[in-house]
Scaffold this active site. Sequence first.
Site, PDB file in Angstrom:
ATOM      1  N   HIS A  15      -1.684  -6.411   8.532  1.00  0.00           N
ATOM      2  CA  HIS A  15      -2.156  -6.025   7.200  1.00  0.00           C
ATOM      3  C   HIS A  15      -2.142  -4.503   7.046  1.00  0.00           C
ATOM      4  O   HIS A  15      -1.577  -3.965   6.089  1.00  0.00           O
ATOM      5  CB  HIS A  15      -3.567  -6.574   6.997  1.00  0.00           C
ATOM      6  CG  HIS A  15      -4.166  -6.264   5.663  1.00  0.00           C
ATOM      7  ND1 HIS A  15      -4.242  -7.199   4.646  1.00  0.00           N
ATOM      8  CD2 HIS A  15      -4.731  -5.128   5.167  1.00  0.00           C
ATOM      9  CE1 HIS A  15      -4.813  -6.645   3.590  1.00  0.00           C
ATOM     10  NE2 HIS A  15      -5.121  -5.386   3.880  1.00  0.00           N
ATOM     11  N   GLU A  16      -2.766  -3.822   7.992  1.00  0.00           N
ATOM     12  CA  GLU A  16      -2.833  -2.361   7.878  1.00  0.00           C
ATOM     13  C   GLU A  16      -1.455  -1.727   8.020  1.00  0.00           C
ATOM     14  O   GLU A  16      -1.176  -0.705   7.392  1.00  0.00           O
ATOM     15  CB  GLU A  16      -3.802  -1.797   8.922  1.00  0.00           C
ATOM     16  CG  GLU A  16      -5.238  -2.288   8.776  1.00  0.00           C
ATOM     17  CD  GLU A  16      -5.803  -2.130   7.370  1.00  0.00           C
ATOM     18  OE1 GLU A  16      -5.384  -1.199   6.638  1.00  0.00           O
ATOM     19  OE2 GLU A  16      -6.666  -2.942   6.986  1.00  0.00           O
ATOM     20  N   HIS A  53       0.192  -1.660   4.688  1.00  0.00           N
ATOM     21  CA  HIS A  53      -0.222  -0.470   3.937  1.00  0.00           C
ATOM     22  C   HIS A  53       0.534   0.760   4.435  1.00  0.00           C
ATOM     23  O   HIS A  53       0.990   1.599   3.646  1.00  0.00           O
ATOM     24  CB  HIS A  53      -1.723  -0.225   4.122  1.00  0.00           C
ATOM     25  CG  HIS A  53      -2.613  -1.074   3.290  1.00  0.00           C
ATOM     26  ND1 HIS A  53      -2.465  -1.212   1.921  1.00  0.00           N
ATOM     27  CD2 HIS A  53      -3.705  -1.816   3.624  1.00  0.00           C
ATOM     28  CE1 HIS A  53      -3.416  -2.001   1.453  1.00  0.00           C
ATOM     29  NE2 HIS A  53      -4.173  -2.391   2.468  1.00  0.00           N
ATOM     30  N   HIS A 105       4.042   1.022   3.158  1.00  0.00           N
ATOM     31  CA  HIS A 105       4.024   1.412   1.745  1.00  0.00           C
ATOM     32  C   HIS A 105       3.917   2.933   1.637  1.00  0.00           C
ATOM     33  O   HIS A 105       4.564   3.562   0.781  1.00  0.00           O
ATOM     34  CB  HIS A 105       2.842   0.733   1.049  1.00  0.00           C
ATOM     35  CG  HIS A 105       2.952   0.663  -0.437  1.00  0.00           C
ATOM     36  ND1 HIS A 105       1.933   0.216  -1.241  1.00  0.00           N
ATOM     37  CD2 HIS A 105       3.948   1.000  -1.287  1.00  0.00           C
ATOM     38  CE1 HIS A 105       2.300   0.256  -2.497  1.00  0.00           C
ATOM     39  NE2 HIS A 105       3.518   0.736  -2.551  1.00  0.00           N
TER      40      HIS A 105
END
Length: 727
Positions: free
Chosen positions: A499-500, A503, A506
Amino acid sequence: MTAISPALHLVDFDNVSPATLQDQVRSAIDAANAFLDTMPALDSLPADRQISAEQALADVMSFDHINLALDRSWGILSHLNSVMSNDDIRQVHHELLPKLSAYGTRVGQHQPLFGRYQAIKNDTAFFAALEPARARAIELALRSFELSGVALPKEEQAAFADIQSKLSTLSATFSDHILDATQAYALPLSQAQLAGLTDSGLALLADAGEQYKTRELARGTLSQADVDALPTPYYVASLNIPVYLAIMTHADDRDLRETLYRAYVTRASEFDTHTNAKGESLNNADIMSQILQLREQKAKLLGFDNYAEVSLSTKMADSVTEVEDFLRNLATQATPAAQQDLAQLQTCAQDYGIDELQPWDSAYIAEKVKQSKFSLSQEEIRPYFPLPKVISGLFAIVERLYGIKVQEHSESVSRWHDDVRFYQLFDADDTLLGGFYFDLFARSGKRGGAWMSGFQSRYRHEATEHQQLPVCFMVGNFTPALDGKPSLLTHDEVLTLFHEFGHGLHHLLTQVTVGDVAGVNGVEWDAVELPSQFMENWAWDSEGIALISSHVDTDEPLPTDKLDALLAVKNFQSGMQTLRQIEFALFDLLIHAHTPALDYEGILATLDAVRRDVALMHTPDYNRFANGFSHIFAGGYAAGYYSYKWAELLSADAFSKFEEDGIFNPITGKAFRETILSVGGSFPAKTNFENFRGRSASIDALLRHSGFVATQGMQNTDTTHSTREGI
């Protein structure tokens, strides 16, 4: 080995100190204020000296460049306050908050600067010729000016500034109280209380015991003789998440689970008797009501009915009603599955002599169900997810998807802690894209949870030939390495890492060089979780799992029976988990939409009402979850916690494209990189999503991925919703 590029502008963490950072922040603010002081208002200039849109843009870009120094010094200090908090760092951080708030308010209300943005936008031919990223940054800045009170009378601007300053201080104090309350709790355990705990859990408790001895010796509450008299290993329960979850999931002692549960859900409440170093109460009750009152005052000054409207004015969703309908409709879809989930737990609980399932039983019984129904135990699969293997597999996955390569350079750079690792990210043609740090283990002085901090954006300033590449910090609170073995992750921790890293990609893969809309900057809050939740899918796929798993001792791959069980358990308890997220999101939305602002009793009453509407399991009266809800009282999620479910809809639908084309299809991966990851906030999130998917988003994939069956009514409602709102 590739050298560290100066374009990364890495921080020399060995030579930063709170005092130095304080001086740097003050100097940066002074320099920026001096620039604003010399900027004349456009209406004060004679007719023959009116500036062009081109000159206005040059002024704006010069001011942006001056602010780099503040972004950097404050970013370092804020980061250290989150990962290495101590009295010195905290004191400097908090002393600077009012000055920083005052500066931010001045910028947001500075008429000459605002006038230059207006001049750029009003010259339609000039504005139309701007690159999309620059044009988007101008539009977002103008909106930010409005939300900063630029149009308010002077007296109201002063009131707005006071509100902003108070809010920044209150939010920081709220966060301090949670950290202090978490670290203040320690419960030495007897041998009898250890029954059921796994070897890894016992190792965590023993490590917590060593930290307890060191801490109490330093405080003077234990003498060296007292410490020497304690057994080794000495098992201590704490509220740090790895320790807490080890007990809640595996401890046979139900009284112990309830004791720890009560301690966790009453942190920073009227039931918490701990104090900080100054002897002050850690109760967040008054702070919460003050924050809501100040947010409401801010909303009223800006012409909104409530703070929820302020929050939604910068998001994809258009209204409180729309978000509430979305959440309640999703709750309707999740409830049948959640009822089955709860019944499954209650049936199993009977086998363990538990007549009435309580919150402190749910994780324990859920683990028993996993073992009996799916023949799966988190502890059995933990040895198959050693952190080094998970990380190397994660890097292999993104290389296949996006053609990017990662190289570790930890020993070549300065880091804030020995556990921290540093990496450089390269494109397929060996072009350096950026750098990132992993700080993944729980420790004293570190805020709980996991997050990605976009410390430094991709940015270029032609006038000074300054160029910087993106750098970010990815932080977790995983189980540390113990007993001479690397950190062994639960699958939940694997998902958090993915998940991190989503990020992080991105932030790092952006090709935008306008800092305000590069990477995650400028992305609507309810879309910013799209790349992170999207990335989790590869940790649920058999091909992905094969790349991230091998036994820590034998290097054997995850056995087929355990892989099948892991995949089968994907939607285990997904109904209950969805209702839990909706409970948090509705509570957040409703307390910020309520006028007049709620006091502490009103906050608790609202949470109780939401629970009656959507929750299935009874919550004890003493539960004070809200007092520790840092996302909304100390983070950026106020009236925006719904974003997790909103973005999950987007991510599920985006991943369904990979399900259609092949999850490692490089063409689809290239399209996702180019339409979502590379463009950052340079276009609206709706546009980016539709450029990738070729249509508006549908809820079908979310319902399917969650194991829910969509009713025709929900599908019809969402089709209208998707077409109208573009999510």
